[in-house]
Design a protein around this motif. Structure first.
Motif, short mmCIF file in Angstrom:
data_model
loop_
_atom_site.label_atom_id
_atom_site.label_comp_id
_atom_site.label_asym_id
_atom_site.label_seq_id
_atom_site.Cartn_x
_atom_site.Cartn_y
_atom_site.Cartn_z
N SER A 25 6.20 -18.33 -2.30
CA SER A 25 6.31 -17.24 -1.21
C SER A 25 5.08 -16.83 -0.71
CB SER A 25 7.05 -15.93 -2.19
OG SER A 25 5.89 -15.71 -3.01
N MET A 26 5.39 -15.86 0.41
CA MET A 26 4.09 -15.57 1.13
C MET A 26 4.29 -14.28 1.69
SD MET A 26 4.24 -17.80 4.58
CE MET A 26 4.24 -19.29 3.90
N LEU A 27 3.41 -13.39 1.89
CA LEU A 27 3.31 -12.02 2.41
C LEU A 27 3.22 -12.07 4.02
CD1 LEU A 27 3.69 -9.22 1.12
CD2 LEU A 27 1.33 -8.93 1.21
N LEU A 28 4.12 -11.59 4.63
CA LEU A 28 4.33 -11.88 6.03
C LEU A 28 3.47 -10.60 6.90
CD1 LEU A 28 7.45 -13.58 7.02
CD2 LEU A 28 5.14 -14.72 6.61
N LEU A 29 3.96 -9.47 6.22
CA LEU A 29 3.38 -8.11 6.63
C LEU A 29 2.86 -7.45 5.25
CD1 LEU A 29 6.25 -7.01 8.96
CD2 LEU A 29 3.96 -7.80 9.86
N ASP A 30 1.97 -6.79 5.41
CA ASP A 30 1.25 -6.28 4.05
C ASP A 30 0.72 -4.73 4.39
OD1 ASP A 30 -0.21 -5.83 1.87
OD2 ASP A 30 -1.78 -7.13 2.09
N GLY A 31 1.42 -3.83 4.38
CA GLY A 31 1.20 -2.51 4.34
C GLY A 31 0.50 -2.07 5.78
N VAL A 32 1.50 -2.60 6.82
CA VAL A 32 1.22 -2.35 8.18
C VAL A 32 1.66 -0.71 8.45
CG1 VAL A 32 0.97 -4.47 8.90
CG2 VAL A 32 3.00 -3.39 9.15
#
Length: 129
Positions: free
Chosen positions: A7-14
């Protein structure tokens, strides 16, 4: 061949309209996308959508996302182009039909409202080894 999950985080708290980086997914399969919102207040909304490409330059909105919607046994999957979170902290999943193939994807969240709402997107998939 064996499969393993990543898994990977694509958007992080934008908190503003954001397009994620392009992700190479040509050798991956069984995608799911978990979407999150937090700190939302009345008047906030975040609309998530996915674009796909085979060259990483020319992008097309992906309209075959499978919504995490309850259906009866006789109904087919509900396909959507986007999902909207409105006025509440939330999370949900979107899935991709397993027979679709493309080399790159990216996620966009279009933000409306003036609060400190934050939006994130996490992609999970399987790879062969």
């Amino acid at each position: 061949m064996s499969l393993y999950s990543e898994s990977m985080l694509l958007l992080d708290g934008v908190s503003v309209t954001t397009i994620s980086s392009s992700v190479p997914v040509g050798s991956k399969k069984n995608f799911s996308l978990q979407l999150f919102s937090s700190n939302m207040v009345l008047g906030d909304s975040g609309t998530y959508s996915v674009e796909v490409s085979n060259d990483g330059l020319n992008w097309t909105t992906y309209n075959r996302l499978v919504s995490n919607t309850t259906n009866t046994n006789v109904q087919g999957d509900t396909r959507v182009a986007s999902i909207v979170f409105v006025n509440a902290n939330d999370n949900d999943f979107l899935f991709f039909p397993s027979d679709d193939h493309f080399d790159y994807m990216r996620v966009t969240v279009t933000v409306a409202g003036g609060s400190e709402a934050e939006y994130s997107a996490k992609l999970s998939y399987q790879s062969e080894f």
